[in-house]
Write a protein that holds these residues in place. Structure first.
Motif, mmCIF file in Angstrom:
data_model
loop_
_atom_site.group_PDB
_atom_site.id
_atom_site.type_symbol
_atom_site.label_atom_id
_atom_site.label_comp_id
_atom_site.label_asym_id
_atom_site.label_seq_id
_atom_site.Cartn_x
_atom_site.Cartn_y
_atom_site.Cartn_z
ATOM 1 N N UNK A 245 0.830 -1.202 0.000
ATOM 2 C CA UNK A 245 0.000 0.000 0.000
ATOM 3 C C UNK A 245 0.866 1.255 0.000
ATOM 4 N N UNK A 246 1.995 1.192 0.707
ATOM 5 C CA UNK A 246 2.928 2.313 0.685
ATOM 6 C C UNK A 246 3.576 2.492 -0.676
ATOM 7 N N UNK A 247 3.875 1.380 -1.345
ATOM 8 C CA UNK A 247 4.456 1.465 -2.684
ATOM 9 C C UNK A 247 3.465 2.110 -3.651
ATOM 10 N N UNK A 248 2.193 1.724 -3.543
ATOM 11 C CA UNK A 248 1.176 2.326 -4.398
ATOM 12 C C UNK A 248 1.043 3.817 -4.150
ATOM 13 N N UNK A 249 1.141 4.214 -2.877
ATOM 14 C CA UNK A 249 1.072 5.637 -2.536
ATOM 15 C C UNK A 249 2.219 6.404 -3.185
ATOM 16 N N UNK A 250 3.428 5.843 -3.115
ATOM 17 C CA UNK A 250 4.596 6.507 -3.704
ATOM 18 C C UNK A 250 4.464 6.595 -5.221
ATOM 19 N N UNK A 251 3.927 5.549 -5.840
ATOM 20 C CA UNK A 251 3.734 5.573 -7.297
ATOM 21 C C UNK A 251 2.750 6.665 -7.708
ATOM 22 N N UNK A 252 1.707 6.862 -6.906
ATOM 23 C CA UNK A 252 0.725 7.894 -7.225
ATOM 24 C C UNK A 252 1.364 9.279 -7.183
ATOM 25 N N UNK A 253 2.215 9.508 -6.188
ATOM 26 C CA UNK A 253 2.895 10.800 -6.081
ATOM 27 C C UNK A 253 3.828 11.002 -7.267
ATOM 28 N N UNK A 254 4.597 9.972 -7.607
ATOM 29 C CA UNK A 254 5.522 10.083 -8.739
ATOM 30 C C UNK A 254 4.769 10.306 -10.046
ATOM 31 N N UNK A 255 3.626 9.639 -10.215
ATOM 32 C CA UNK A 255 2.838 9.797 -11.443
ATOM 33 C C UNK A 255 2.303 11.213 -11.582
ATOM 34 N N UNK A 256 2.166 11.918 -10.467
ATOM 35 C CA UNK A 256 1.701 13.308 -10.499
ATOM 36 C C UNK A 256 2.847 14.282 -10.718
ATOM 37 N N UNK A 257 4.054 13.732 -10.940
ATOM 38 C CA UNK A 257 5.212 14.577 -11.185
ATOM 39 C C UNK A 257 5.797 15.185 -9.930
ATOM 40 N N UNK A 258 5.542 14.568 -8.780
ATOM 41 C CA UNK A 258 6.015 15.087 -7.505
ATOM 42 C C UNK A 258 7.007 14.115 -6.869
ATOM 43 N N UNK A 259 7.714 14.565 -5.856
ATOM 44 C CA UNK A 259 8.730 13.751 -5.183
ATOM 45 C C UNK A 259 8.109 13.055 -3.969
ATOM 46 N N UNK A 260 8.030 11.704 -3.982
ATOM 47 C CA UNK A 260 7.442 10.992 -2.836
ATOM 48 C C UNK A 260 8.136 11.302 -1.520
#
Length: 347
Positions: free
Chosen positions: A196-211
């Motif tokens: 679930x944490x990995x998915x959260x980080x992927x969502x942030x990266x997909x938005x062009x932001x730094x996890x």
């Protein structure tokens, strides 16, 4: 009245003793009308078969084991309901073991299940070490992983894509404008928390932001409401409340919500909050919780059907790794609306 025998039941039902045996051990082989007649005769005569004798003849009992990590969590209670329903329909009973997240306790539970000669075991393991499950297989006991993916082709499993679940949760928080997001998680030894944490980080990266800049992990010893509330108290004391918090399960979210509301923090105005599992408490809390829904009941049913199919057809059964997709449910805690209550729907 003396002990009632299978022959007595056969006489009452007007069938052969072999048919009685089939009804007791292989009910799917008996026509429904005949099966009903036999069951009625069993009930009328008060027949009880000698369980230990039948177990010795078959090498196993008509029971399956279920080992979960926390039966106090409604997520696992719902799974257990699905397991019991499917097992009952197939003529089996369920022996429940609660590991409470403890590897030694889980090993003791599995030993007891093996001693009871269960037909198979459904398990949400406490870690990825396969040794204890291999020991069950060596004894001829089939195993299906539940809420945990299989990492080998000869292993059945039923799970939910938790990476996608984490992605859905944090994508939703980002869409509502959050740029400082806390991830309230349980122990990092739990696969679900990591995914679930990995998915959260992927969502942030997909938005062009730094996890590393957007996400702030907050780890707790266990995924309970008590630890969720304690985490809220720590955040409040630090003076560094995030704009939104993604909780790795709904019990953590319920505790976090309680702590925030008791301190006068407005949810979602000051802090948006989303949980995971969509247990009944999520919709019924003081501020209804947004959550990631898992098909818990179906998880239990499908896993049980896979297990018993593998038991009955060991040579032809194709090992399956079933993966369900989670669903975002938006409610008040992230700016949505409370689910209508039944009396409201009828107005």
């Amino acid at each position: 009245m003396g002990t009632v025998s299978i022959r007595d039941v056969a006489t009452r039902a007007g069938v052969s003793p072999g048919t009685i045996s089939n009804v007791l051990n292989r009910p799917e082989r008996v026509a429904p009308a005949t099966r009903e007649r036999v069951l009625r005769a069993i009930s009328e005569l008060g027949f009880v078969r000698h369980g230990s004798a039948s177990t010795l003849r078959a090498g196993h009992s008509r029971t399956v084991g279920l080992s979960v990590m926390d039966i106090g969590n409604p997520f696992f209670t719902d799974i257990a309901t699905g397991v019991e329903e499917a097992a009952s329909e197939l003529g089996y009973a369920v022996i429940l073991g609660n590991s409470a997240g403890s590897r030694p306790k889980e090993e003791r539970n599995l030993l007891v299940l093996a001693e009871q000669r269960v037909r198979g075991v459904l398990i949400t393991p406490t870690d990825d070490d396969p040794a204890r499950l291999d020991a069950l297989r060596d004894r001829g006991i089939r195993v299906v992983l539940l809420d945990h993916p299989a990492h080998r082709p000869d292993q059945c499993s039923v799970t939910v894509n938790d990476v996608t679940g984490g992605w859905l949760a944090v994508s939703h928080l980002l869409e509502r404008g959050a740029r400082r997001i806390g991830y309230l998680t349980g122990p990092r030894t739990l696969r679900q928390c990591v995914d679930r944490g990995e998915g959260a980080a992927r969502a942030v990266a997909a938005a062009g932001l730094d996890p590393d800049t957007i996400l702030d992990p907050i780890e707790t010893p266990a995924m309970t409401a008590k630890y969720g509330q304690q985490a809220a108290e720590r955040l409040l004391a630090s003076g560094r409340l995030p704009e939104a918090i993604f909780c790795a399960n709904d019990l953590l979210a319920v505790g976090m919500l309680r702590g925030l509301l008791q301190a006068g923090v407005h949810v979602p105005g000051e802090v948006a909050l989303i949980g995971y599992d969509d247990i009944d408490f999520a919709a019924a809390s003081a501020v209804s919780l947004s959550s990631i829904r898992q098909p818990t009941h179906q998880l239990g049913r499908i896993a049980t059907e896979l297990l018993l199919d593998e038991c009955d057809n060991p040579d032809t059964h194709a090992h399956q790794q079933v993966v369900f997709q989670p669903e975002l449910v938006v409610r008040e805690s992230t700016g949505g609306r409370r689910d209508p209550q039944p009396d409201e729907e009828s107005r």
